[in-house]
Design a protein around this motif. Sequence first.
Motif, PDB file in Angstrom:
ATOM      1  N   ALA A  43      -5.718  -1.520  -2.659  1.00  9.93           N
ATOM      2  CA  ALA A  43      -5.435  -0.202  -2.117  1.00  9.93           C
ATOM      3  C   ALA A  43      -6.670   0.384  -1.445  1.00  9.93           C
ATOM      4  O   ALA A  43      -6.585   1.031  -0.395  1.00  9.93           O
ATOM      5  N   ALA A  94      -4.931  -4.389  -7.877  1.00 15.15           N
ATOM      6  CA  ALA A  94      -4.151  -3.427  -7.092  1.00 15.15           C
ATOM      7  C   ALA A  94      -5.038  -2.300  -6.581  1.00 15.15           C
ATOM      8  O   ALA A  94      -4.907  -1.855  -5.437  1.00 15.15           O
ATOM      9  N   SER A 108      -4.328   4.008  -3.170  1.00 15.09           N
ATOM     10  CA  SER A 108      -3.088   4.238  -3.921  1.00 15.09           C
ATOM     11  C   SER A 108      -2.642   2.935  -4.560  1.00 15.09           C
ATOM     12  O   SER A 108      -1.860   2.178  -3.954  1.00 15.09           O
ATOM     13  N   PRO A 109      -3.115   2.625  -5.766  1.00 13.56           N
ATOM     14  CA  PRO A 109      -2.791   1.335  -6.389  1.00 13.56           C
ATOM     15  C   PRO A 109      -1.298   1.068  -6.524  1.00 13.56           C
ATOM     16  O   PRO A 109      -0.865  -0.074  -6.509  1.00 13.56           O
ATOM     17  N   SER A 110      -0.496   2.132  -6.651  1.00 12.83           N
ATOM     18  CA  SER A 110       0.944   1.912  -6.817  1.00 12.83           C
ATOM     19  C   SER A 110       1.552   1.274  -5.581  1.00 12.83           C
ATOM     20  O   SER A 110       2.627   0.673  -5.648  1.00 12.83           O
ATOM     21  N   ASP A 111       0.880   1.388  -4.449  1.00 14.08           N
ATOM     22  CA  ASP A 111       1.401   0.818  -3.205  1.00 14.08           C
ATOM     23  C   ASP A 111       0.930  -0.618  -2.986  1.00 14.08           C
ATOM     24  O   ASP A 111       1.334  -1.251  -2.024  1.00 14.08           O
ATOM     25  N   SER A 143      -8.756  -2.964 -11.342  1.00 14.83           N
ATOM     26  CA  SER A 143      -7.611  -3.846 -11.135  1.00 14.83           C
ATOM     27  C   SER A 143      -7.562  -4.359  -9.703  1.00 14.83           C
ATOM     28  O   SER A 143      -8.101  -3.748  -8.775  1.00 14.83           O
TER      29      SER A 143
END
Length: 891
Positions: A414, A410, A387-390, A408
């Motif tokens: 993740a 991120a 979950s890159p947003s995390d 990326s």
Amino acid sequence: MSADHGWLKGYAVPSETTITTTFPTTGAEAPADYRAYARRRHFLYQDGVVISSVIRALASLDLLEAGPGKDCGLPETGYLGVIRRSLASVGWLDGDAEPAGWTPSGRAALRHRDDLVQAGRLLARFAGSTPDAWQTPWDAETSDVFSAAVRRLEERHAGNEQDELAGAFLEGALAVPAMLLFRAREGSDGIPQDVKRLLSLLGWVDTECHWTPKGRAFRDFSDHFALAGSCLPLLARLEELLRGELVVSPGGDQWHGERTLMARAGSAAHRRYFADADPVFQEMFAYGRPPAFIADMGCGDGSWLVHLHSLFGDSVRYIGIDASPVALDDARQKLQAAGVPDPLLLLGDVASPLELRAQLAEHGLSMEDGLHIRAFTDHERTYHGGSPSDAPGSASGAYVAPDGTPLSAAAVEADLVAHLERWKPHIGKHGMVLLEAHCVPPRVASRHLGTLHSVAFDAYRGLSHRYPVEYSTFMDCCRRAGLSAVSHLERRHPATRPFVAVSVNHLVCAQPNPLEVIQPAGRNGQLRATAVTGPDPATTVRAGDWRPEPGSDLDDGRGLHELLYWDGDLSQPRRWSSGATGVVVRDVMTAINARAEQAGRGDVIRVLDYGAGTGLASIELSKICIAQDLPERLAGRGIGFELHLVDLPTGWFAQGHELLKDVPWARFHSLRGDDGGFRGLLDVMNGDHVDVVMANMVFHLLRQGPMRHAAASIADVLAPGGKLVFNAPDLAPATRNSVLFHDPNRLLRQHWLNALDAADPSALPTPLREAVVRARAAGNPNAQERADRRILPTPQSIEGVVAALEQFMTGITTSQTFELLAEENLATALVPSNQAEYLAEITDRATREAVIRHIVREHVFPEISAGPAATGRGYNIEWKFGVFERRQGIS
């Protein structure tokens, strides 16, 4: 043949070749220094293999002049990002610019473009990935290309070329294939004369083709050259990768790497780190609950398991898991040769713990009953995503997705968190031991060329879809996955520079409350509280014990506590302080266990935490006591254990009391007497002597006079043979690659004083303008005195501390460095009592905090980040350590 003559004896050097050394023998190259010298060149040589190959590929793509920027005409593959990062890591490309372009150093290096291109073309000829690729003699064309390259190198040496970096790169492009050929064809007649000319030119062999001392030092690194050699097939096809015509498929047909060389290089590189992990296993077998088996995921040729068998013999079962059947065959032979009984060898992937669980179950084994270990395997996992947003995306690496597109930071972080979370349900009993390699940000790597393997390592791993991250990022991902590192067992390489290339950690599942000690958790079902003799100390207050006043304000203590632990979570200490505290706690625990061996029934082992503050050292020590079953072990022999926290009654100490008040072996004492003066430690202890005094982050706060009094008081309370163990992060001198802990705060104050003295306050930025006007109006003649009491304007020195201690004790001091993150730099200055005392001219807290945020972000951190102590995410703090013993005859 003798070791000194190796396989060169009998080969004649052509008479027209002059025997010279590349670097004249000087004091800096005394025989004792040859290994260090060879180590530096070995790093540069491997970097040279990458950079020569990159320059060749860019020249082939007609991109040398413009550079591989955003508008270079190539598709934006992940491989292009790796190439940019490689050039930035040697300081030749400005990777932060848009578009990325050559730096002045890069432009200067391009003066050697023809030589670098030719060196790259030579390397591209070694594109075979079969196991026998280096067994056959070079063909005529390769020999001719190599001969021409040696002649060009001779001309450079004759011309006294001063560009060390380019020169080392060019030497490396020749030395690596030359040494690999020697290793593969040792004892044969197929060694080209031009290879011997090269070794003579480099000063590695003498006129009779005997190894020189310098040559022997380089020969010791020959196995490490296999890493660069194993990746030559990949580097040979850079143009296709950069044009988007080819994608690497890890685990596929392995065209991109020569597995035999990879295995040899891996074995050579890993072996030196195995001993670093020994304390983890020794502690577990000596004091904990030994595992039923040790499982090495990614075991390679089984070297680590063989090493562990040499330590623990047949007391545990050894299991090797690897994705390569060839590696398992090698491991089987090595384990059998070492006499390892009944080793279990399984095909497996580090990214699939559930598959391993099922395989172990087929053999009647429960995955949770084993200790799982890995060496440089986690960054080689197959990418599955997360979950890159995390994820914050703090890693600096250049990463390639399975389809060849950029990935990326991120997304990689993740994925790492998700990978570790998949392992967490299976390691609850014993945790796992991870040996891991880390990438280094280009702006840091470029300052330390020759001292790290980052340029070559990051390029190889990036191009082959591997995912190393910086150490601080790796540990952050472990924390986010619910894992906690056992701080006193941490090892980092190097330990004194602003980067970590290799780390060793024992990771365990984070506990909600690791100090929850009064519970039936012992092997015999007894309460842990029974480990303390006498009345229950959780409910009994002895004469002289200290408690904070009811309703004491803990805001200041919580501020410091959250600087020491992530969100105040006792299972997750911050790395900037936990590593250094772990060194102290490790030495304290060693002293406790040594004392326990001598103690008898009725004895009490006492530890005193001097200047305990919020209890960091006592918390971390108590965790080890619990893990090692120390109180239970002692109670079973009728021996008591007490931990005495001693400090001035402040909000910090009140917070320490809040955190540790229910720990049954903890006692609290005030250094302040009823008359307001300081109490001696023997008085504090009511005449009881202690076995160990630990002083964690204390001595840098004391001027020379108080330090002498502290030394005398500590010696007074120590029992004969008792130990003092300390650390301090603000003792001079700092090294070139570090700063002292309070240097940023000193910078903060200097910038504030400059603003306060400004001729025209209206010209200052808004936060400073308002604060200066208010401070001038209020006036505070004692502000400087308060600031100087809080942080010594001129730091105490380690020499001053040692001089005070040596009046009563003997011992040694050492040093290490630890990274302080940017956000921790700011949090240090914002601890309530720190800011109130250090910027006492500003009485309003909101205004003061605005000033601190402005100065730290706009001045302090940028200034330190521009210096040699800068790390990827913060800066490098110098810590001093000491272990001293009370001298005999001191009364």
